[in-house]
Scaffold this active site. Structure first.
Site, mmCIF file in Angstrom:
data_model
loop_
_atom_site.group_PDB
_atom_site.id
_atom_site.type_symbol
_atom_site.label_atom_id
_atom_site.label_comp_id
_atom_site.label_asym_id
_atom_site.label_seq_id
_atom_site.Cartn_x
_atom_site.Cartn_y
_atom_site.Cartn_z
ATOM 1 N N ASP A 79 0.881 -1.284 -0.060
ATOM 2 C CA ASP A 79 -0.156 -0.116 0.055
ATOM 3 C C ASP A 79 0.917 1.185 0.092
ATOM 4 O O ASP A 79 2.079 1.209 0.269
ATOM 5 C CB ASP A 79 -0.956 -0.078 1.285
ATOM 6 C CG ASP A 79 -0.219 -0.413 2.405
ATOM 7 O OD1 ASP A 79 1.168 -0.228 2.577
ATOM 8 O OD2 ASP A 79 -0.774 -0.524 3.547
ATOM 9 N N ASN A 149 -6.683 -1.671 14.612
ATOM 10 C CA ASN A 149 -8.145 -1.733 14.457
ATOM 11 C C ASN A 149 -8.495 -3.092 13.784
ATOM 12 O O ASN A 149 -9.429 -3.216 12.978
ATOM 13 C CB ASN A 149 -8.957 -0.539 13.698
ATOM 14 C CG ASN A 149 -8.247 -0.276 12.329
ATOM 15 O OD1 ASN A 149 -7.384 -0.909 11.746
ATOM 16 N ND2 ASN A 149 -8.918 0.695 11.897
ATOM 17 N N HIS A 151 -6.669 -3.715 10.682
ATOM 18 C CA HIS A 151 -6.506 -3.735 9.497
ATOM 19 C C HIS A 151 -5.166 -4.553 8.867
ATOM 20 O O HIS A 151 -4.234 -4.605 9.742
ATOM 21 C CB HIS A 151 -6.451 -2.311 8.815
ATOM 22 C CG HIS A 151 -5.226 -1.535 9.037
ATOM 23 N ND1 HIS A 151 -5.331 -0.035 9.666
ATOM 24 C CD2 HIS A 151 -4.113 -1.665 9.189
ATOM 25 C CE1 HIS A 151 -4.299 0.385 9.871
ATOM 26 N NE2 HIS A 151 -3.280 -0.647 9.499
ATOM 27 N N GLU A 156 -9.077 -1.252 5.897
ATOM 28 C CA GLU A 156 -9.818 -0.776 7.253
ATOM 29 C C GLU A 156 -11.131 -1.540 7.514
ATOM 30 O O GLU A 156 -11.947 -1.845 6.178
ATOM 31 C CB GLU A 156 -10.015 0.791 6.973
ATOM 32 C CG GLU A 156 -8.757 1.531 6.622
ATOM 33 C CD GLU A 156 -8.263 1.824 8.269
ATOM 34 O OE1 GLU A 156 -8.159 1.154 8.805
ATOM 35 O OE2 GLU A 156 -7.944 3.075 8.014
#
Ligand code: GLP
Length: 253
Positions: A79, A149, A151, A156
């Site tokens: 990414d 979280n 990811h 996400e």
């Protein structure tokens, strides 16, 4: 939770240096002995000692081996942030990869591929990057970190297992978690990123998920205990037959 109940083969090592050394050995052996498909690489604090250890291991190889490795290197990062063209050389993961791998290993920048976060049309760029990876045969070994979280890459929550490479908005919690790379100000962290999706990640031949540090203990506990759901994108890794989870004692809590 008894460790034997882990949904993934689990390797627990004393600290992040030991984890980094083990991860680096696995990456190097993949690159040396199974070079047919590109490596999948990640960024973030977890990976800093991993790449340092990898460079150290490569330095110890005989020159002919190092040369062979250089010639055959091909990796695709997961990414990058969507940034203005002016910020291309300072923000995002390209400069990080240059410092961590490209320069120390003497690679051509084109051998360490990332999505172009500064592209004029990030949506088109995400499609191009996904197609480029497919044309290269897909990922061999995918290295992954774990977001606070849940990811992986920048997938996400909520995120399903069939999402492909795309341009995504970043949550405020992720922007806060990554603020140190942007001078400590979370508002300076870009609002969007291009990420490989769970589709490309789950298509990798094997996956190495690395989790270190006490801050990751709550999300690691969730990953070990919760059934797969879009609320915890990393939980979809349960559907992959060859995942190794490499953690340190602190992350285990
Ligand atoms: C970041 C990256 C991921 C990374 C994860 C954990 O936001 N997109 O690729 O693995 O979150 O980062 P860190 O290792 O800094 O905790």
């Amino acid at each position: 939770m008894p460790l034997g109940d882990s949904p993934f083969p689990l390797i627990v090592l004393p600290d992040r240096e030991a984890v980094a050394d083990q991860a680096a050995r696995l990456l190097l052996s993949e690159r040396r002995f199974r070079p047919e498909r590109p490596l999948g690489l990640a960024t973030g604090r977890t990976m800093v000692p991993v790449y340092r250890a990898l460079v150290g291991l490569v330095d110890q190889l005989p020159e002919a081996e190092r040369q062979r490795l250089r010639e055959r290197w091909l990796s695709f990062n997961l990414d990058d942030y969507v940034v203005e063209p002016a910020a291309r050389d300072t923000a995002g993961f390209r400069p990080e990869m240059e410092l961590a791998l490209v320069r120390p290993l003497g690679l051509d920048p084109d051998q360490v591929r990332l999505p172009r976060g500064d592209a004029a049309d990030p949506v088109a760029e995400s499609q191009r990057y996904g197609a480029e990876l497919q044309a290269a045969g897909g990922i061999g070994l995918q290295l992954l970190g774990l977001g606070l979280n849940g990811h992986v890459g920048f997938n996400e929550p909520p995120c399903g297992p069939r999402e492909g490479c795309r341009c995504v908005p970043l949550s405020d919690s992720t922007r806060r978690a990554n603020a140190t790379a942007f001078g400590g100000s979370w508002q300076a962290v870009p609002r969007r990123a291009i990420t490989l999706g769970l589709r490309e990640i789950l298509a990798a031949e094997s996956i190495l998920l690395v989790v270190t540090g006490a801050a990751k203990a709550p999300v690691l506990a969730r990953l070990l205990q919760e059934p797969p759901s879009d609320d915890l994108p990393a939980s979809w890794l349960r559907g992959h037959p060859r995942v190794t989870l490499l953690v340190d004692q602190e992350a285990l809590g």
